[in-house]
Design a protein around this motif. Structure first.
Motif, PDB file in Angstrom:
ATOM      1  N   THR A 105     -12.209   3.976  -6.432  1.00  0.00           N
ATOM      2  CA  THR A 105     -11.100   3.107  -6.069  1.00  0.00           C
ATOM      3  C   THR A 105      -9.868   3.469  -6.885  1.00  0.00           C
ATOM      4  OG1 THR A 105     -12.568   1.310  -5.436  1.00  0.00           O
ATOM      5  CG2 THR A 105     -10.339   0.688  -6.071  1.00  0.00           C
ATOM      6  N   ARG A 106     -10.064   3.722  -8.153  1.00  0.00           N
ATOM      7  CA  ARG A 106      -8.935   4.094  -9.018  1.00  0.00           C
ATOM      8  C   ARG A 106      -8.259   5.369  -8.534  1.00  0.00           C
ATOM      9  NH1 ARG A 106      -9.058   4.234 -15.541  1.00  0.00           N
ATOM     10  NH2 ARG A 106      -6.819   4.350 -15.785  1.00  0.00           N
ATOM     11  N   GLN A 107      -9.055   6.369  -8.186  1.00  0.00           N
ATOM     12  CA  GLN A 107      -8.479   7.617  -7.677  1.00  0.00           C
ATOM     13  C   GLN A 107      -7.702   7.354  -6.393  1.00  0.00           C
ATOM     14  OE1 GLN A 107     -12.319   9.625  -7.701  1.00  0.00           O
ATOM     15  NE2 GLN A 107     -11.460  11.226  -9.024  1.00  0.00           N
ATOM     16  N   LEU A 108      -8.293   6.599  -5.472  1.00  0.00           N
ATOM     17  CA  LEU A 108      -7.623   6.310  -4.208  1.00  0.00           C
ATOM     18  C   LEU A 108      -6.308   5.581  -4.459  1.00  0.00           C
ATOM     19  CD1 LEU A 108      -7.579   6.363  -1.117  1.00  0.00           C
ATOM     20  CD2 LEU A 108      -8.889   4.222  -1.164  1.00  0.00           C
ATOM     21  N   GLN A 109      -6.316   4.596  -5.342  1.00  0.00           N
ATOM     22  CA  GLN A 109      -5.077   3.874  -5.651  1.00  0.00           C
ATOM     23  C   GLN A 109      -4.015   4.822  -6.197  1.00  0.00           C
ATOM     24  OE1 GLN A 109      -6.744   0.751  -8.199  1.00  0.00           O
ATOM     25  NE2 GLN A 109      -6.090  -0.758  -6.689  1.00  0.00           N
ATOM     26  N   GLU A 110      -4.397   5.728  -7.069  1.00  0.00           N
ATOM     27  CA  GLU A 110      -3.446   6.702  -7.622  1.00  0.00           C
ATOM     28  C   GLU A 110      -2.873   7.577  -6.518  1.00  0.00           C
ATOM     29  OE1 GLU A 110      -5.614   8.794 -10.668  1.00  0.00           O
ATOM     30  OE2 GLU A 110      -5.623   7.045 -12.000  1.00  0.00           O
ATOM     31  N   TRP A 111      -3.727   8.049  -5.606  1.00  0.00           N
ATOM     32  CA  TRP A 111      -3.250   8.903  -4.521  1.00  0.00           C
ATOM     33  C   TRP A 111      -2.282   8.156  -3.619  1.00  0.00           C
ATOM     34  CZ3 TRP A 111      -8.840  10.515  -2.850  1.00  0.00           C
ATOM     35  CH2 TRP A 111      -9.436  11.277  -3.852  1.00  0.00           C
ATOM     36  N   LEU A 112      -2.642   6.931  -3.266  1.00  0.00           N
ATOM     37  CA  LEU A 112      -1.787   6.149  -2.371  1.00  0.00           C
ATOM     38  C   LEU A 112      -0.445   5.835  -3.030  1.00  0.00           C
ATOM     39  CD1 LEU A 112      -4.424   3.739  -0.766  1.00  0.00           C
ATOM     40  CD2 LEU A 112      -3.497   5.884   0.164  1.00  0.00           C
ATOM     41  N   THR A 113      -0.461   5.562  -4.326  1.00  0.00           N
ATOM     42  CA  THR A 113       0.787   5.321  -5.048  1.00  0.00           C
ATOM     43  C   THR A 113       1.649   6.575  -5.039  1.00  0.00           C
ATOM     44  OG1 THR A 113      -0.245   3.643  -6.433  1.00  0.00           O
ATOM     45  CG2 THR A 113       1.779   4.647  -7.278  1.00  0.00           C
ATOM     46  N   GLU A 114       1.038   7.729  -5.309  1.00  0.00           N
ATOM     47  CA  GLU A 114       1.772   9.008  -5.278  1.00  0.00           C
ATOM     48  C   GLU A 114       2.403   9.248  -3.919  1.00  0.00           C
ATOM     49  OE1 GLU A 114      -1.012  12.105  -6.230  1.00  0.00           O
ATOM     50  OE2 GLU A 114      -1.320  11.367  -8.282  1.00  0.00           O
ATOM     51  N   LEU A 115       1.725   8.817  -2.861  1.00  0.00           N
ATOM     52  CA  LEU A 115       2.204   9.037  -1.501  1.00  0.00           C
ATOM     53  C   LEU A 115       3.163   7.943  -1.024  1.00  0.00           C
ATOM     54  CD1 LEU A 115      -1.183  10.226  -0.001  1.00  0.00           C
ATOM     55  CD2 LEU A 115       0.823  11.653  -0.455  1.00  0.00           C
ATOM     56  N   GLY A 116       3.427   6.967  -1.883  1.00  0.00           N
ATOM     57  CA  GLY A 116       4.362   5.907  -1.530  1.00  0.00           C
ATOM     58  C   GLY A 116       3.829   4.890  -0.545  1.00  0.00           C
ATOM     59  N   VAL A 117       2.533   4.750  -0.486  1.00  0.00           N
ATOM     60  CA  VAL A 117       1.917   3.796   0.440  1.00  0.00           C
ATOM     61  C   VAL A 117       1.982   2.395  -0.177  1.00  0.00           C
ATOM     62  CG1 VAL A 117      -0.238   3.162   1.613  1.00  0.00           C
ATOM     63  CG2 VAL A 117       0.384   5.575   1.337  1.00  0.00           C
ATOM     64  N   PRO A 118       2.485   1.411   0.575  1.00  0.00           N
ATOM     65  CA  PRO A 118       2.531   0.049   0.029  1.00  0.00           C
ATOM     66  C   PRO A 118       1.120  -0.493  -0.210  1.00  0.00           C
ATOM     67  CG  PRO A 118       3.349   0.103   2.304  1.00  0.00           C
ATOM     68  CD  PRO A 118       3.018   1.498   1.917  1.00  0.00           C
ATOM     69  N   PRO A 119       1.002  -1.456  -1.120  1.00  0.00           N
ATOM     70  CA  PRO A 119      -0.323  -2.018  -1.413  1.00  0.00           C
ATOM     71  C   PRO A 119      -0.969  -2.621  -0.162  1.00  0.00           C
ATOM     72  CG  PRO A 119       1.304  -2.779  -3.009  1.00  0.00           C
ATOM     73  CD  PRO A 119       2.050  -2.055  -1.930  1.00  0.00           C
ATOM     74  N   ALA A 120      -2.290  -2.536  -0.128  1.00  0.00           N
ATOM     75  CA  ALA A 120      -3.065  -3.140   0.958  1.00  0.00           C
ATOM     76  C   ALA A 120      -2.998  -4.662   0.831  1.00  0.00           C
ATOM     77  CB  ALA A 120      -4.514  -2.664   0.890  1.00  0.00           C
ATOM     78  N   PRO A 121      -3.272  -5.394   1.919  1.00  0.00           N
ATOM     79  CA  PRO A 121      -3.245  -6.846   1.849  1.00  0.00           C
ATOM     80  C   PRO A 121      -4.389  -7.433   1.008  1.00  0.00           C
ATOM     81  CG  PRO A 121      -3.951  -6.130   4.022  1.00  0.00           C
ATOM     82  CD  PRO A 121      -3.538  -4.903   3.269  1.00  0.00           C
ATOM     83  N   VAL A 122      -5.415  -6.632   0.746  1.00  0.00           N
ATOM     84  CA  VAL A 122      -6.546  -7.052  -0.089  1.00  0.00           C
ATOM     85  C   VAL A 122      -6.570  -6.122  -1.299  1.00  0.00           C
ATOM     86  CG1 VAL A 122      -9.058  -7.250  -0.210  1.00  0.00           C
ATOM     87  CG2 VAL A 122      -7.852  -7.875   1.894  1.00  0.00           C
ATOM     88  N   ARG A 123      -6.682  -6.683  -2.474  1.00  0.00           N
ATOM     89  CA  ARG A 123      -6.694  -5.872  -3.688  1.00  0.00           C
ATOM     90  C   ARG A 123      -7.917  -4.970  -3.703  1.00  0.00           C
ATOM     91  NH1 ARG A 123      -6.483  -9.122  -8.966  1.00  0.00           N
ATOM     92  NH2 ARG A 123      -4.515  -9.695  -8.003  1.00  0.00           N
ATOM     93  N   LEU A 124      -7.708  -3.709  -4.001  1.00  0.00           N
ATOM     94  CA  LEU A 124      -8.810  -2.762  -4.159  1.00  0.00           C
ATOM     95  C   LEU A 124      -9.449  -3.005  -5.522  1.00  0.00           C
ATOM     96  CD1 LEU A 124      -7.127   0.496  -2.786  1.00  0.00           C
ATOM     97  CD2 LEU A 124      -8.639  -1.093  -1.584  1.00  0.00           C
ATOM     98  N   LEU A 125     -10.759  -3.169  -5.530  1.00  0.00           N
ATOM     99  CA  LEU A 125     -11.504  -3.426  -6.758  1.00  0.00           C
ATOM    100  C   LEU A 125     -12.688  -2.470  -6.840  1.00  0.00           C
ATOM    101  CD1 LEU A 125     -11.805  -7.319  -6.479  1.00  0.00           C
ATOM    102  CD2 LEU A 125     -10.235  -6.054  -7.963  1.00  0.00           C
ATOM    103  N   PRO A 126     -13.049  -2.047  -8.025  1.00  0.00           N
ATOM    104  CA  PRO A 126     -14.279  -1.267  -8.162  1.00  0.00           C
ATOM    105  C   PRO A 126     -15.483  -2.102  -7.718  1.00  0.00           C
ATOM    106  CG  PRO A 126     -12.963  -1.165 -10.174  1.00  0.00           C
ATOM    107  CD  PRO A 126     -12.349  -2.221  -9.296  1.00  0.00           C
TER     108      PRO A 126
END
Length: 162
Positions: A105-126
């Motif tokens: 999840t942490r890796q995915l969040q980092e990738w999405l942030t790098e790509l400028g993707v807005p946060p999902a409506p549900v928080r990503l959690l491990p």
């Protein structure tokens, strides 16, 4: 990581690529029985707007219909990405066993942030934030770059339907 486990994870990456080609976010998962046999597999199918159609959630539903509680507990879910909170909860509620994921999840969040993707409506959690006692393994460095490339392709294309 045993060769047969890597083979299941490679299948997850193939399923994620199939999801991407179908216009869905690139996730794929395989349910494997205690004897190492692949029992069920699926890919992400959220492109039509139903964001509950994650492969891990579908696996949980399939397992309740086809496996006994002891078979579910002895099974392993292999997946291209760490479960989201919804899928983690489904996994726990139906009593599935071990989880092995390629990217966290942490890796995915980092990738999405790098790509400028807005946060999902549900928080990503491990997974362990939802299922504290889950038997979890991952990430798997041998395949992380392939999964990252799929997510970059998805976000670069016209597939993003959020």
């Amino acid at each position: 990581m045993k060769d047969e486990e890597l083979a299941h994870l490679r299948r997850c990456v193939e399923l994620a690529a199939q999801a991407l080609e179908a216009g869905d976010e690139p996730f794929g998962s395989v349910l494997v029985g205690a004897d190492g046999t692949a029992l069920f597999e699926d890919r992400n199918r959220v492109g039509g707007g139903d964001h509950t159609r994650h492969p891990e959630f579908t696996i949980a539903r399939w397992a309740t219909e086809h496996l006994s509680p002891s078979q579910r507990a002895a099974a392993t879910v292999y997946t291209s990405g760490e479960h989201c909170p919804m899928c983690s909860a489904a996994h726990g509620w139906v009593g599935l066993g071990r989880i092995v994921f390629v990217c966290s999840t942490r890796q995915l969040q980092e990738w999405l942030t790098e790509l400028g993707v807005p946060p999902a409506p549900v928080r990503l959690l491990p997974i362990r934030d939802v299922l504290p006692d889950a038997q979890v393994e991952g990430p798997v460095p041998e395949l992380v770059d392939e999964v990252r490339a799929l997510h970059r392709r998805f976000r670069a294309g016209t597939h993003d339907r959020r």
